[in-house]
Motif scaffolding. Structure first.
Motif, PDB file in Angstrom:
ATOM      1  N   SER A 407     -47.458  -1.058 -46.932  1.00 53.65           N
ATOM      2  CA  SER A 407     -46.495  -1.907 -47.602  1.00 53.65           C
ATOM      3  C   SER A 407     -47.368  -3.191 -48.084  1.00 53.65           C
ATOM      4  O   SER A 407     -48.387  -3.450 -47.590  1.00 53.65           O
ATOM      5  N   VAL A 413     -46.547   2.804 -43.710  1.00 52.25           N
ATOM      6  CA  VAL A 413     -45.341   3.534 -43.899  1.00 52.25           C
ATOM      7  C   VAL A 413     -45.178   4.962 -44.119  1.00 52.25           C
ATOM      8  O   VAL A 413     -46.123   5.438 -45.077  1.00 52.25           O
ATOM      9  N   ILE A 430     -36.994   1.604 -47.073  1.00 52.77           N
ATOM     10  CA  ILE A 430     -37.451   1.639 -45.718  1.00 52.77           C
ATOM     11  C   ILE A 430     -36.184   1.981 -44.972  1.00 52.77           C
ATOM     12  O   ILE A 430     -35.094   1.324 -45.272  1.00 52.77           O
ATOM     13  N   SER A 437     -44.946   1.887 -37.024  1.00 53.26           N
ATOM     14  CA  SER A 437     -45.057   1.887 -38.527  1.00 53.26           C
ATOM     15  C   SER A 437     -43.352   2.002 -38.725  1.00 53.26           C
ATOM     16  O   SER A 437     -42.501   1.872 -38.055  1.00 53.26           O
ATOM     17  N   LEU A 438     -43.273   2.282 -40.203  1.00 54.76           N
ATOM     18  CA  LEU A 438     -41.938   2.116 -40.932  1.00 54.76           C
ATOM     19  C   LEU A 438     -41.960   3.520 -41.394  1.00 54.76           C
ATOM     20  O   LEU A 438     -42.882   4.169 -41.780  1.00 54.76           O
TER      21      LEU A 438
END
Ligand code: 5AD
Ligand code: SF4
Length: 446
Positions: A407, A413, A430, A437-438
């Motif tokens: 990001s 991500v 998201i 993490s995302l």
């Protein structure tokens, strides 16, 4: 016949960059990289001296390597062992005395001379130690761009060394005085990286925002360099680490408002939230100076993600003084931060102090600080859910048809590939927050 080199990297991103340059220097000698020690003809430990633990690891690793080297010698196979980096610089010949298996010791400023040092080792039949400082010649002696690029995001060292002499820190002794590479040299390296598919560069320096490289018409600031780098087509994202509050100039803060390629992320260590401790650390700034920068940078770029470094248990730090650090953390609200127990380093002024903080108190303070920071990271990550931002896709994920990217705020991500590919910068919405993490989904703007 190709030979194999294993380079183990410890410490900061600068060492990661240096390791990739060592690979470049060794390639013409016929060395391919390996990650297996059993396969390696040459093992280089690129070391870190910043805290005692980091340096200790090197000696335990060297013990194991020496045993392997001896076992191999009985089969008539050779193994060359080198200690590079900051332990090499700081301890020099001491390393050879402590471990007879080591063939080469050199510092962060001499690895461009590796072929010559190896030759010297072979000719003289005993260990070689080279810890001279020649930053300028080092960069001149290196090819203009790292060969070993496995990614669309790359480090680029623009500045080395430190003149600030914080009383806890070994860097001025291991990396030497501040030195900035000339603008033209950096632009050339960046252009070559861009031609190889790199889309994001992270500019590295121990005091990266003290950058004052020759720009043609006198010295250029970091903000000026960033402007010039952002004109290179292909380079879409620029980051820089690590900054010092004393060098956080107005033009750099303004660049965060005006330059879209400059990512909304700032790593700005304060180390302590108490003015007396900051003074004893010789930081050269107060808490209010730091808070003022935070205010101004947030005005320039309201969504900026902030990060920092903290030391707990600096000699003489009281409970109340430590509470001031917690207060600063609470006031700033970090997206992430690193915290460390003070570690006395030989040769630094703070190590001589008699008022060292007991280990138990350091452990307690670290636990309290880290729990606050963890909470803040969780809050920051949670605030991203539901938002869509551009993610640079860097590598395949562990699962099939999954990609991992970054990001703008430096979070990792994970997402389903959905026809996207590595190197794309794509709008990702998201959906959820994982432990580190995302996760998100491609969300093309319609
Ligand atoms: N002890 C503990 N942490 C240290 N750092 C630097 N020197 C020491 C030390 N002697 C930390 C600082 C710095 C980061 C890279 O490491 O927080 O910003
Ligand atoms: Fe460690 Fe500092 Fe050397 Fe980086 S520069 S490897 S942090 S001692």
């Amino acid at each position: 016949m190709t030979k194999k080199v294993l380079i183990k990297t410890y410490g900061c991103q600068m060492n990661v960059y240096d390791s990739s340059r060592m690979r470049d220097v060794l390639a013409p000698l016929g060395y391919d990289e390996t990650t297996s020690v059993d396969e390696a003809d040459f093992v280089i430990l690129n070391t870190c001296h910043i805290r005692e633990k980091a340096a200790d690891k090197v000696y335990s690793e060297l013990g194991k390597l020496r045993d392997m080297k001896e076992a191999r010698a009985t089969d008539g196979r050779e193994m060359l062992i080198a200690v590079a980096g900051c332990v090499g610089q700081a301890e020099g010949g001491e390393i050879i005395k402590r471990n007879k298996g080591v063939d080469l010791v050199f510092g962060p400023q001499t690895y461009h001379r590796l072929p010559e040092l190896m030759k010297q080792r072979a000719e003289q039949g005993r260990a070689v130690v080279e810890t001279e400082f020649q930053v300028e010649r080092k960069f001149e002696g290196l090819a203009s761009a790292p060969q070993a690029i496995g990614s669309v995001a790359s480090f680029l060292t623009i500045q080395e060394g430190c003149d600030k002499f914080c009383t806890f820190c070994v860097v001025p002794y291991t990396r030497g005085a501040e030195f900035s590479r000339p603008v033209a040299q950096i632009l050339e390296e960046a252009r070559k990286l861009a031609a190889k598919g790199v889309r994001e560069v992270t500019l590295l320096g121990q005091n990266v925002n003290a950058y004052r490289g020759e720009g043609g018409n006198g010295p250029e600031s970091l903000a000026g360099l960033v402007t010039r780098l952002s004109q290179i087509s292909g380079i879409e994202r620029i980051r820089y680490v690590t900054s010092h509050p004393r060098d956080m100039s107005d033009d750099l803060i303004a660049a965060h408002a005006s330059n879209e390629k400059l990512m909304p992320y700032l790593h700005l260590p304060i180390q302590s939230g108490n003015d007396r401790v900051l003074k004893a650390m010789n930081r050269g700034h107060s808490v209010s100076h730091y808070m003022n920068i935070i205010d101004r940078i947030r005005k320039a770029r309201p969504d900026i993600a902030l990060s920092g470094d903290f030391i707990v248990g600096f000699p003489g730090e009281t409970e109340e003084e430590f509470d001031d650090t917690l207060k600063v953390v609470a006031d700033v609200g970090y997206a992430s931060a690193y915290s460390f127990k003070y570690s006395p380093r030989p040769g630094t002024p703070a190590a001589e102090k008699t008022n060292q903080v007991p280990e138990k108190a350091k452990n307690e303070r670290l636990a309290r600080l880290q729990s606050l920071i963890l909470q803040q990271t969780a809050t920051f990550n949670a605030s991203c859910v539901g938002k869509t931002f551009p993610v640079l896709l860097e590598k395949p994920g562990r699962q099939q048809d999954q990609l991992i990217g970054r990001s703008p705020y430096l979070q990792s991500v994970h997402l389903p590939s959905d026809g996207l590919k590595i190197g794309d910068i794509a709008p990702i919405s998201i959906k959820a927050v994982g432990p580190n993490s995302l996760s998100g989904q491609y969300s093309p703007i319609t």
